[in-house]
Design a protein around this motif. Structure first.
Motif, PDB file in Angstrom:
ATOM      1  N   ALA A  25      37.716  43.968  37.089  1.00 44.03           N
ATOM      2  CA  ALA A  25      36.606  43.026  36.906  1.00 44.03           C
ATOM      3  C   ALA A  25      36.647  42.400  35.519  1.00 44.03           C
ATOM      4  N   LEU A  39      33.405  39.037  43.978  1.00 44.02           N
ATOM      5  CA  LEU A  39      33.770  40.432  44.194  1.00 44.02           C
ATOM      6  C   LEU A  39      35.077  40.535  44.973  1.00 44.02           C
ATOM      7  N   VAL A  42      37.958  40.580  42.587  1.00 45.22           N
ATOM      8  CA  VAL A  42      38.132  41.895  41.961  1.00 45.22           C
ATOM      9  C   VAL A  42      38.782  42.857  42.945  1.00 45.22           C
ATOM     10  N   LYS A  60      27.513  41.477  42.061  1.00 50.35           N
ATOM     11  CA  LYS A  60      28.309  40.933  40.954  1.00 50.35           C
ATOM     12  C   LYS A  60      27.603  41.106  39.618  1.00 50.35           C
ATOM     13  N   TYR A  64      29.154  42.968  36.426  1.00 53.39           N
ATOM     14  CA  TYR A  64      29.304  42.236  35.165  1.00 53.39           C
ATOM     15  C   TYR A  64      28.581  42.965  34.037  1.00 53.39           C
TER      16      TYR A  64
END
Length: 209
Positions: A25, A39, A42, A60, A64
């Motif tokens: 991420a 997502l 990732v 998300k 984050y």
């Protein structure tokens, strides 16, 4: 007993998966920014499916947030190790600036995310310093120490942050953004030491009367 043993053996695998998600991420957010990152992006980097990410991070924003939290917590820990036992204000300030520079050179994705946070505060909502407070406190503390000791002239810690310390972000993030003729490797030892020497000179000029 068998269930307990299965739980024990599953936990390290779960921790490893969670860490892999965070590392992926960080790269995705650094490359794409918060708004464009998904997502699914990732998950593709990790080699898992999107639902596996949601198992660890509901969405998300939560992912984050954890990436940001990890960056600033790791940077703060890095700083503490560098300044431990350094009591002279100038030496401590230079050690702090060196720590930030070395941390960002070693973790360029963190540098790009911090620069994106500065340019686009929207993902941080109404608390822009939720995770960066430790970094701000670190530089405020050393400047206050120097001013109190009479070693530094009265100077704003935020001026030192913006005028001197922030150069580390540009040094790392700008390396490949200036055209082929001006490109450089931030991790090259000779290049890094030349930049470090400049940062030291700027810091000394900024705080000494």
């Amino acid at each position: 007993m068998a269930d307990a043993n299965r739980q024990v053996t599953r936990q390290p695998r779960g921790d490893a998966t969670r860490q892999s998600i965070l590392e992926a991420a960080e790269k995705v957010f650094a490359d794409l920014g918060y708004a464009a990152a998904r997502l699914e992006d990732v998950a593709q980097v990790v080699g898992i499916r999107r639902p596996s990410i949601v198992y660890y991070f509901p969405g998300k924003q939560q992912l984050y947030d954890q990436v940001d939290a990890d960056i600033f917590a790791s940077m703060h820990e890095f700083v503490l190790k560098r300044v431990e036992g350094v009591d002279d204000p100038m030496a401590r300030l230079l050690a702090l600036l060196d720590a930030w520079l070395d941390f960002l050179v070693g973790r360029p994705t963190a540098a790009r995310i911090i620069q994106r946070l500065i340019a686009d505060p929207a993902p941080r909502g109404d608390n822009p310093v939720r995770f960066s407070e430790s970094a701000l406190h670190d530089i405020e503390a050393v400047i206050a120490m120097g001013v109190s000791a009479g070693t530094f002239r009265p100077v704003s810690a935020m001026h030192i942050l913006n005028g001197v310390a922030a150069g580390a972000l540009f040094y790392v993030c700008n390396a490949g953004q200036l055209g082929d003729a001006r490109a450089y490797d931030p991790a090259n030892p000779a290049e890094l030491e030349r930049f470090r020497a400049l940062v030291h000179k700027l810091a000394e000029a900024a705080v000494i009367s």
